[in-house]
Enzyme design. Structure first.
Site, PDB file in Angstrom:
ATOM      1  N   ASN A  24     -10.247   3.932  11.151  1.00  0.00           N
ATOM      2  CA  ASN A  24      -9.309   2.814  11.252  1.00  0.00           C
ATOM      3  C   ASN A  24      -8.540   2.773  12.568  1.00  0.00           C
ATOM      4  O   ASN A  24      -7.915   1.777  12.892  1.00  0.00           O
ATOM      5  CB  ASN A  24      -8.314   2.851  10.086  1.00  0.00           C
ATOM      6  CG  ASN A  24      -7.707   4.214   9.886  1.00  0.00           C
ATOM      7  OD1 ASN A  24      -8.415   5.194   9.621  1.00  0.00           O
ATOM      8  ND2 ASN A  24      -6.400   4.312  10.028  1.00  0.00           N
TER       9      ASN A  24
ATOM     10  N   SER B  90     -10.714  -1.794  -0.123  1.00  0.00           N
ATOM     11  CA  SER B  90      -9.393  -2.400  -0.264  1.00  0.00           C
ATOM     12  C   SER B  90      -9.474  -3.904  -0.018  1.00  0.00           C
ATOM     13  O   SER B  90     -10.213  -4.355   0.861  1.00  0.00           O
ATOM     14  CB  SER B  90      -8.442  -1.762   0.755  1.00  0.00           C
ATOM     15  OG  SER B  90      -7.181  -2.396   0.707  1.00  0.00           O
TER      16      SER B  90
ATOM     17  N   THR C 132      -2.221  -2.708 -17.075  1.00  0.00           N
ATOM     18  CA  THR C 132      -2.776  -4.053 -17.170  1.00  0.00           C
ATOM     19  C   THR C 132      -3.395  -4.450 -15.837  1.00  0.00           C
ATOM     20  O   THR C 132      -2.743  -4.367 -14.805  1.00  0.00           O
ATOM     21  CB  THR C 132      -1.661  -5.053 -17.556  1.00  0.00           C
ATOM     22  OG1 THR C 132      -1.135  -4.646 -18.820  1.00  0.00           O
ATOM     23  CG2 THR C 132      -2.198  -6.475 -17.659  1.00  0.00           C
TER      24      THR C 132
ATOM     25  N   CYS D 121      -0.774   2.870   9.525  1.00  0.00           N
ATOM     26  CA  CYS D 121      -0.546   3.614   8.279  1.00  0.00           C
ATOM     27  C   CYS D 121       0.223   4.892   8.563  1.00  0.00           C
ATOM     28  O   CYS D 121       0.868   5.446   7.702  1.00  0.00           O
ATOM     29  CB  CYS D 121      -1.865   3.974   7.622  1.00  0.00           C
ATOM     30  SG  CYS D 121      -2.919   2.554   7.416  1.00  0.00           S
TER      31      CYS D 121
HETATM   32  C1  PLP Z   1      -5.865   0.709   5.065  1.00  0.00           C
HETATM   33  C2  PLP Z   1      -6.692   1.890   4.789  1.00  0.00           C
HETATM   34  C3  PLP Z   1      -6.519   2.632   3.612  1.00  0.00           C
HETATM   35  C4  PLP Z   1      -5.442   2.324   2.607  1.00  0.00           C
HETATM   36  O1  PLP Z   1      -5.723   1.157   1.897  1.00  0.00           O
HETATM   37  P1  PLP Z   1      -4.600   0.484   0.979  1.00  0.00           P
HETATM   38  O2  PLP Z   1      -5.366  -0.519   0.183  1.00  0.00           O
HETATM   39  O3  PLP Z   1      -3.630  -0.140   1.931  1.00  0.00           O
HETATM   40  O4  PLP Z   1      -4.003   1.543   0.145  1.00  0.00           O
HETATM   41  C5  PLP Z   1      -7.353   3.706   3.394  1.00  0.00           C
HETATM   42  N1  PLP Z   1      -8.301   4.047   4.273  1.00  0.00           N
HETATM   43  C6  PLP Z   1      -8.509   3.360   5.408  1.00  0.00           C
HETATM   44  C7  PLP Z   1      -9.591   3.776   6.341  1.00  0.00           C
HETATM   45  C8  PLP Z   1      -7.704   2.266   5.706  1.00  0.00           C
HETATM   46  O5  PLP Z   1      -7.898   1.597   6.842  1.00  0.00           O
END
Ligand code: PLP
Length: 400
Positions: free
Chosen positions: A166, A215, A255, A344
């Site tokens: 990322n 995600s 839920t 992050c």
């Molecule tokens: C954004 C990201 C996550 C976290 O995803 P969320 O849905 O925001 O919890 C995990 N791994 C990678 C490589 C990411 O880019």
């Protein structure tokens, strides 16, 4: 200054993406009209409708990632979660619990440049007595499949290696790693494919992937929704982390987020259908930005793999430039939004990813991540390139 006070150019698509109009439209009725609780499916039609839509979404997601058997999508292999952080935790800690209970081993192999959603659960498990090998990467940020094979021990039960990074956008040889792990019957292969989905052709069967995290909000879907793919052969081995009413076949109580699930499924379907078109577009913009920066600036270095990289990722270092100030003040003044390292891990002092690919402190400290998106235009990129070049040259003339 090339300020154009109204223009905003968002170049942070690895942090999150806007919800696609078509995705939003698909979600909308599930807030207001079809708001039944899917757990009430046996009681009334509202519950039944919600439940049906979730099962349809499960099939859409399975299809989008190549989870098939005999030509049919294996819908049951999809567990909906609150996002990839939860998916990563469920995969790693859920299997670790099972391994511990059944004495199946206590060793995990991962890499040093994983997302925190993988690294932190691994650290937590180390405190609980598990043994974790953090594999190094090469100067481009790639994991060598041979190092995975060499790290395997008698007590290894899990390998977790991300599909694409990322921060620097490097794509890992997932199929090759999957084939290494496949030689060992009792070792499972998990991959965090959050950034790779939609950019790379992901096929869990073909790539030997047993578990995969995705995600919604990284693929033009909503935030707060994700999924974990689990090969049906091992689904019963995942121990739930969240206990309650037994939703998601007992693996994730609570839920279900029905509109979110619909949004994730639609976003993934669109990403798959339009992959080639989107890839070509963002790659063109990425190259346009890189060409401008590398032609017009004396001192700019590309981080990550020159070819095996996400089509929308440009991570560069401006050595000797205070990039905190560049990103947070100067570029912000122009309406240009980029990132330092990883959003992050904004609490981190330095990027744990860049530290693994170079010792050069100026390169580590000077890294900026540009994440291109499908709705940007060439004009946006020209504007952003002008702003970056102007601001970098300005700092260089002061400090150089
Ligand atoms: C954004 C990201 C996550 C976290 O995803 P969320 O849905 O925001 O919890 C995990 N791994 C990678 C490589 C990411 O880019």
């Amino acid at each position: 200054m090339t300020t154009d006070s109204d223009r905003e150019v968002y170049l942070d698509h690895h942090a999150t993406t806007p919800v696609d109009e078509q995705v939003l439209q698909a979600m909308e009725p599930y807030f207001t009209e079809h708001y039944g609780n899917p757990a009430s499916k046996a009681n009334h039609s509202f519950g039944h409708a919600a439940s049906n839509r979730i099962e349809q979404a499960r099939e859409q997601v399975a299809k989008g990632i190549g989870a098939r058997a005999g030509g049919e999508a294996v819908a049951k292999s999809i567990i909906f979660t609150s996002g990839a952080t939860e998916s990563d935790n469920l995969a790693i800690r859920g299997l670790a619990k099972h391994a511990q209970k059944n004495d199946l081993g206590s060793h995990i192999i991962t890499s040093r440049i994983e997302h925190e959603a993988v690294l932190e659960p691994c650290k937590y498990l180390e405190e609980k007595g598990f043994d974790v090998t953090y594999l190094p990467v090469d100067k481009y940020g790639q994991v060598d499949p041979a190092t995975v094979r060499d790290a395997i021990q008698d007590d290894t039960f899990l390998v977790s290696i991300m599909a694409a990074n990322n921060e620097i956008g490097t794509i890992n040889p997932i199929k090759e790693i999957g084939s290494v792990v496949r030689d060992y019957e009792d070792i499972w292969f998990h991959t965090d494919a959050v950034q790779a989905v939609g950019a790379v052709d992901i096929d869990v069967n073909e790539m030997g992937i047993d578990l995969m995290s995705i995600s919604g909000h990284k693929i033009y879907g909503p935030k707060g929704i994700g999924a974990l793919y689990v090969d049906l052969k091992i689904k019963n081995k995942i121990e739930p982390l969240q206990l309650g009413g037994g939703h998601e076949s007992g693996k994730r109580s609570g839920t279900p987020n029905v509109p979110g699930i619909v949004g994730l499924a639609e976003a993934l379907e669109l990403a798959t259908e339009n992959r080639e078109k989107r890839v070509e577009h963002v790659q063109g913009l990425r190259d346009q930005l890189w060409n401008r920066l590398s032609n017009e600036l004396d001192n700019v270095v590309l981080n990550g793999h020159p070819e095996d990289r996400l089509p929308n990722n440009l991570n560069v270092s401006f050595p000797n430039v205070n990039v905190k100030e560049l990103v947070r003040m100067s570029l912000t003044d122009h309406g240009v939004m980029a990132a330092l390292g990883s959003a992050c891990a904004s609490g981190e002092d330095t990027s744990h990813v860049l530290e693994q690919i170079t010792d050069d402190q100026e390169r580590i400290q000077g890294a900026v991540r540009f994440g291109l998106g499908k709705d940007l235009t060439e004009e946006d990129i020209e504007y952003a390139a002008d702003a970056v070049i102007e601001e970098v040259q300005l700092t260089e003339s002061i400090f150089g």
